[in-house]
Design an enzyme around this catalytic site. Sequence first.
Site, short mmCIF file in Angstrom:
data_model
loop_
_atom_site.label_atom_id
_atom_site.label_comp_id
_atom_site.label_asym_id
_atom_site.label_seq_id
_atom_site.Cartn_x
_atom_site.Cartn_y
_atom_site.Cartn_z
N LYS A 50 -5.16 -38.06 8.47
CA LYS A 50 -3.96 -38.32 7.68
C LYS A 50 -2.69 -38.09 8.50
O LYS A 50 -2.62 -37.17 9.30
CB LYS A 50 -3.97 -37.44 6.43
CG LYS A 50 -5.19 -37.69 5.55
CD LYS A 50 -5.43 -36.55 4.59
CE LYS A 50 -6.73 -36.74 3.83
NZ LYS A 50 -7.08 -35.58 2.99
N ARG A 107 -11.54 -26.32 0.15
CA ARG A 107 -10.62 -25.46 0.90
C ARG A 107 -9.18 -25.87 0.62
O ARG A 107 -8.91 -26.86 -0.05
CB ARG A 107 -10.88 -25.61 2.40
CG ARG A 107 -10.77 -27.07 2.88
CD ARG A 107 -10.78 -27.20 4.38
NE ARG A 107 -10.90 -28.58 4.81
CZ ARG A 107 -9.90 -29.43 4.90
NH1 ARG A 107 -8.69 -29.05 4.55
NH2 ARG A 107 -10.09 -30.67 5.32
N HIS A 152 -6.33 -44.31 -0.27
CA HIS A 152 -7.00 -43.01 -0.23
C HIS A 152 -6.24 -42.08 -1.17
O HIS A 152 -5.10 -41.71 -0.89
CB HIS A 152 -6.98 -42.50 1.20
CG HIS A 152 -7.78 -41.26 1.42
ND1 HIS A 152 -8.36 -40.94 2.61
CD2 HIS A 152 -8.11 -40.23 0.58
CE1 HIS A 152 -9.01 -39.78 2.51
NE2 HIS A 152 -8.86 -39.34 1.28
N VAL A 195 -4.05 -29.40 4.46
CA VAL A 195 -2.77 -29.48 5.14
C VAL A 195 -1.68 -29.94 4.17
O VAL A 195 -0.57 -29.41 4.15
CB VAL A 195 -2.85 -30.45 6.35
CG1 VAL A 195 -1.48 -30.68 6.96
CG2 VAL A 195 -3.82 -29.91 7.40
#
Length: 448
Positions: free
Chosen positions: A240, A295, A211, A298
Amino acid sequence: MSSTYKRILVANRGDSAVRVIRACKEMGIETVSIFSKGDKGALHTRLADYSICIGDVQSKDSYLNAYNILAVATDYKVDAIHPGIGYFAENADFCELCESCGIDYIGPNSKIIQLMGNKIEAKKVAKKSDIPIIGEDCIEINSYEECLNHARQTGYPIILKAANGGGGKGIRVVKKEEDLFRSFELCQKEAEKVFGASKILVERYIEKAKHIEVQVLADQYGNVIHLGDRECTIQRNNQKLIEETRSHKLSEEIRNRMYQGAIAICKHIGYVGIGTIEYLLEDDKSFYFMEMNTRLQVEHTITEIITGIDLVKEQIRIAQGEALEITQDDIHFNGYAIQCRILAEYFNGSFIPDYGKITRFDMPGGFGVRIDSSYEANNIVTIYYDSLLCKICCHDQDKKQAISKMLRCLDEMQVEGVSTNKEVLISILKDTKFLEGDYTTDFLKTIK
């Protein structure tokens, strides 16, 4: 509004709100924080210039109460609202409400959020931008019969995804036909409950993949740059757990193709703001567009570490209407960074959230260490919010040295009162496959 902001409302909680408030303070911008009854006295409420209780402890009554938030924003005469990470961070309806109130939403406009928030429409954009997608069809599935026909054409295993989903929600993997009906029902119900729409996307399921995501910045004057890639392959329950930058195993040829693909998508849709293009990479080096996050993420912290660029400040400047002052030639990648998410949960073959009062909260430190958190000793971890306690980031010259630093940090970290995923993280970091980069998204199935 697009002028220099004097006051911003941060429509979030926890470390996400703390992160934005700190950036605003450094820019000389006043902040208004909101909090639920369950977050009274929390760090983000103490750091802001103004702090207002927005509702009851449950998110639907507070952090997801759009009208209460906008009432506070109007009352305090804010110039803009920063949605942080999660909640309204990719909500086109909330963005449109802000626009109708004459308040800037710090992010792309509502039409772009809606377009790229729909996985089916996003795949169509990628295809038009000449970026590989999984399969050739970009169609929504509305009934079990449609799903069954599509699954038979695609072949098993398949993955069902909420078309408007994100954050690991509204996803089901189906390996045989007898499991399809139940999985379809569950996926559709979760999609309706969490995202308010039951549309489903069906794709071939890639069981062993990496990923990879690419961070982008784009202003309203057509300038688009990338800030490198992050690898987010280590996941549990499609969420994640460990992120790295830059990926240890990408060839420069594939890396550059991913970078150019991300920029092409942004230019194709006229994107403005910060965003992330996510890909899946197979063993044969084929890669496919997966989705775009419109957006702050994290894991933005590790990109900041290796580039020296404050993404939140850039996000605010772009929203103010400023042109990017940095070009692609200004971007240089310094060493390697890794992030571990410390969660309140315990592991007994599956990951189960834990709750309670934190009686001890000692965080590590030292050269090349960054901690992002909003928790302190004597805080309560409740059932109502995400179980993320903090993010530990370590930076060094290469992956091996950064892992050694992270292991030292995890050993130093002392959290009591709630269980954490610390031991699982240590097991991953000590695995030779992790060090060498020889792992895919199914890696955690090998952790006992």
